[in-house]
Write an enzyme that holds these catalytic residues in place. Structure first.
Site, mmCIF file in Angstrom:
data_model
loop_
_atom_site.group_PDB
_atom_site.id
_atom_site.type_symbol
_atom_site.label_atom_id
_atom_site.label_comp_id
_atom_site.label_asym_id
_atom_site.label_seq_id
_atom_site.Cartn_x
_atom_site.Cartn_y
_atom_site.Cartn_z
ATOM 1 N N LYS A 107 0.820 -1.213 0.000
ATOM 2 C CA LYS A 107 0.000 0.000 0.000
ATOM 3 C C LYS A 107 0.856 1.266 0.000
ATOM 4 O O LYS A 107 0.376 2.337 -0.385
ATOM 5 C CB LYS A 107 -0.946 0.014 1.206
ATOM 6 C CG LYS A 107 -0.259 0.142 2.559
ATOM 7 C CD LYS A 107 -1.253 0.126 3.701
ATOM 8 C CE LYS A 107 -0.568 0.198 5.062
ATOM 9 N NZ LYS A 107 0.193 1.432 5.248
ATOM 10 N N ASP A 108 2.121 1.158 0.429
ATOM 11 C CA ASP A 108 3.008 2.319 0.468
ATOM 12 C C ASP A 108 3.719 2.570 -0.855
ATOM 13 O O ASP A 108 4.346 3.617 -1.037
ATOM 14 C CB ASP A 108 4.077 2.145 1.553
ATOM 15 C CG ASP A 108 3.493 2.122 2.957
ATOM 16 O OD1 ASP A 108 2.425 2.734 3.167
ATOM 17 O OD2 ASP A 108 4.107 1.488 3.842
ATOM 18 N N ARG A 159 -8.481 8.626 3.728
ATOM 19 C CA ARG A 159 -9.550 7.680 3.363
ATOM 20 C C ARG A 159 -10.367 7.327 4.583
ATOM 21 O O ARG A 159 -11.610 7.421 4.577
ATOM 22 C CB ARG A 159 -8.945 6.416 2.738
ATOM 23 C CG ARG A 159 -9.939 5.269 2.548
ATOM 24 C CD ARG A 159 -9.243 4.005 2.065
ATOM 25 N NE ARG A 159 -8.214 3.552 2.985
ATOM 26 C CZ ARG A 159 -8.431 2.795 4.048
ATOM 27 N NH1 ARG A 159 -9.665 2.415 4.353
ATOM 28 N NH2 ARG A 159 -7.426 2.403 4.809
ATOM 29 N N ARG A 160 -9.686 6.903 5.645
ATOM 30 C CA ARG A 160 -10.396 6.560 6.876
ATOM 31 C C ARG A 160 -11.122 7.774 7.443
ATOM 32 O O ARG A 160 -12.255 7.680 7.921
ATOM 33 C CB ARG A 160 -9.408 5.997 7.900
ATOM 34 C CG ARG A 160 -8.803 4.663 7.495
ATOM 35 C CD ARG A 160 -7.611 4.297 8.357
ATOM 36 N NE ARG A 160 -7.012 3.014 7.982
ATOM 37 C CZ ARG A 160 -5.799 2.620 8.324
ATOM 38 N NH1 ARG A 160 -5.023 3.432 9.048
ATOM 39 N NH2 ARG A 160 -5.342 1.446 7.952
ATOM 40 N N ARG A 177 0.284 10.069 14.139
ATOM 41 C CA ARG A 177 1.406 9.537 13.374
ATOM 42 C C ARG A 177 2.265 8.688 14.298
ATOM 43 O O ARG A 177 2.106 8.680 15.505
ATOM 44 C CB ARG A 177 2.248 10.682 12.786
ATOM 45 C CG ARG A 177 1.556 11.525 11.709
ATOM 46 C CD ARG A 177 1.326 10.764 10.414
ATOM 47 N NE ARG A 177 2.492 10.011 9.994
ATOM 48 C CZ ARG A 177 3.576 10.529 9.419
ATOM 49 N NH1 ARG A 177 3.641 11.832 9.188
ATOM 50 N NH2 ARG A 177 4.596 9.764 9.064
ATOM 51 N N ARG A 183 1.374 4.765 18.499
ATOM 52 C CA ARG A 183 -0.047 5.114 18.399
ATOM 53 C C ARG A 183 -0.845 4.487 19.539
ATOM 54 O O ARG A 183 -1.732 5.131 20.113
ATOM 55 C CB ARG A 183 -0.600 4.675 17.046
ATOM 56 C CG ARG A 183 0.065 5.395 15.883
ATOM 57 C CD ARG A 183 -0.608 5.075 14.568
ATOM 58 N NE ARG A 183 0.217 5.516 13.439
ATOM 59 C CZ ARG A 183 -0.231 5.688 12.205
ATOM 60 N NH1 ARG A 183 -1.496 5.469 11.929
ATOM 61 N NH2 ARG A 183 0.581 6.080 11.244
ATOM 62 N N CYS A 272 -1.892 8.580 -1.541
ATOM 63 C CA CYS A 272 -2.241 8.791 -0.140
ATOM 64 C C CYS A 272 -3.108 10.024 0.042
ATOM 65 O O CYS A 272 -3.816 10.149 1.036
ATOM 66 C CB CYS A 272 -0.968 8.948 0.696
ATOM 67 S SG CYS A 272 0.032 7.456 0.811
#
Length: 370
Positions: A107-108, A159-160, A177, A183, A272
């Site tokens: 995904k990155d 997106r989230r 972040r 987190r 992103c």
């Protein structure tokens, strides 16, 4: 403590394998430095050791990517300035000959790659969905619906954020972040009431992390990120020996799903910085791809689904992108245009390295679902 024990065990196992003098040849693998990145790289190491028992797989010291170092800006802000905020340092190491291969969270990876590099293989996908992790105050109370008015939810993904704003406008969405441990520490300290993370990362880090999942956020309401849960194995495009080795770790259905998703994203020229979610499934020789593009505040949304042959996944992705653009997504995407134009670079896969991304020549391959 749990992840420390896991990392120590992985290091010990890796060191035991490295002293086997019967192995011939070496493969140097690069990785980011975070706990999750190293666990993922050691997973790939294990796949390759099982496929090639005489191969000496050498995982190099991890590096901190720009996305790991710069924590006071959103990923959107970083991606607007520099594509590949989690991949550029490793790609430079490949081009310099420091590594033979590198492991990325797929995904990155930008959907266009630097000239001379290729996406050689994609591993079997872990659960691609998103997970809600809550402060202990809200454990067992029902997930998102239990959070109070003004409850603070942390995420680094627009997106989230867009999906949360659409469905839960009473919540406050706040940037978070750092790595998974960072987190979780911020959550446990009371800075957030809940955070959203990838199910795949929590599962890969071990049972203690997986147990923190309060709610799995299900498609189609909460679609996941492009290629989320899959690992991309990258190497030099002219290194055919390494390409053959990496292909041993490839998972065909995951390849089909992720190539469709990446072709969709590439055609839309998103990344992103675009609130875009997908969902894919494979049924026999058919692949179904769904995509949702949202306004950043969740006030508008375009959603379409398309299906086609599994052996032509990029055709499906391109066809769905065109359907979305014709259905109103172009207007939404105009709001997110920023930074430099996408790099006109080489893109390929293990089946056809060195191929340049382009729309399919054939038409009528994929059929939009009503």
């Amino acid at each position: 403590a749990a992840v420390g024990a896991l990392l120590a065990a992985r290091r010990a196992a890796r060191e035991r394998g490295a002293v086997d003098t019967q192995l011939t040849g070496a493969l140097r693998i690069g990785s980011r430095k975070s706990d999750l990145a190293m666990v993922q790289t050691w997973h790939v190491e294990g796949l390759l050791r099982r496929a090639f028992p005489r191969l000496r797989v050498e995982v190099q010291e991890g590096v901190n990517a720009m996305g790991d170092r710069v924590l006071d800006q959103s990923l959107k802000a970083l991606a607007d300035k520099t594509p590949g905020v989690f991949t550029k340092e490793l790609e430079a190491g490949l081009l310099d000959g420091q590594y033979d291969a590198v492991v990325h969270s797929l995904k990155d990876m930008p959907t266009t790659l630097p000239d001379g590099l290729v996406l050689a293989a994609i591993t079997e996908r872990e659960d691609p969905r998103d997970a809600l992790v809550v402060h202990e105050t809200y454990r067992g109370l029902g997930g998102l619906k239990s959070l109070p008015h003004g409850g603070v939810v942390g995420t680094s993904s627009i997106r989230r954020e867009a999906m949360l704003r659409r469905d839960y406008p009473h919540l406050e969405i706040k940037l978070i972040r750092g790595n998974v441990n960072t987190r979780l520490a911020k959550l446990d300290s009371g800075e957030y009431d809940a955070i959203v993370l990838a199910v795949a990362g929590l599962k890969r880090l071990g049972k203690a992390f997986e147990a923190r999942i309060e709610q799995v956020l299900e498609p189609p309401q909460f679609m996941y990120g492009v290629s989320q849960g899959a690992l991309g194995l990258q190497c030099r495009a002219d290194d055919h020996r390494t390409i053959r080795i990496l292909k041993a770790a490839e998972h065909p259905d995951t390849v089909a799903r992720c190539l469709a998703e990446r072709a969709l994203l590439r055609t839309l020229q998103g990344g992103c910085q675009v609130p875009l979610g997908v969902a894919t499934r494979v049924d026999g020789d058919r692949l179904t791809l769904s995509c949702m593009i949202l306004a950043e505040d969740g006030s508008d949304c375009v959603e379409k689904t398309i299906a086609g042959r599994k052996d032509a996944p990029e055709d499906i992705g391109v066809a769905l992108a065109k359907t979305l653009l014709e259905g109103g997504a172009a207007t939404l995407l105009e709001r997110f245009k920023a930074g430099e134009a996408p790099r006109p670079l080489t893109y390929g896969n293990a089946e056809a390295p060195n191929t340049v991304a382009r729309p399919p020549a054939k038409k009528g391959v994929a059929k939009a679902e009503q």
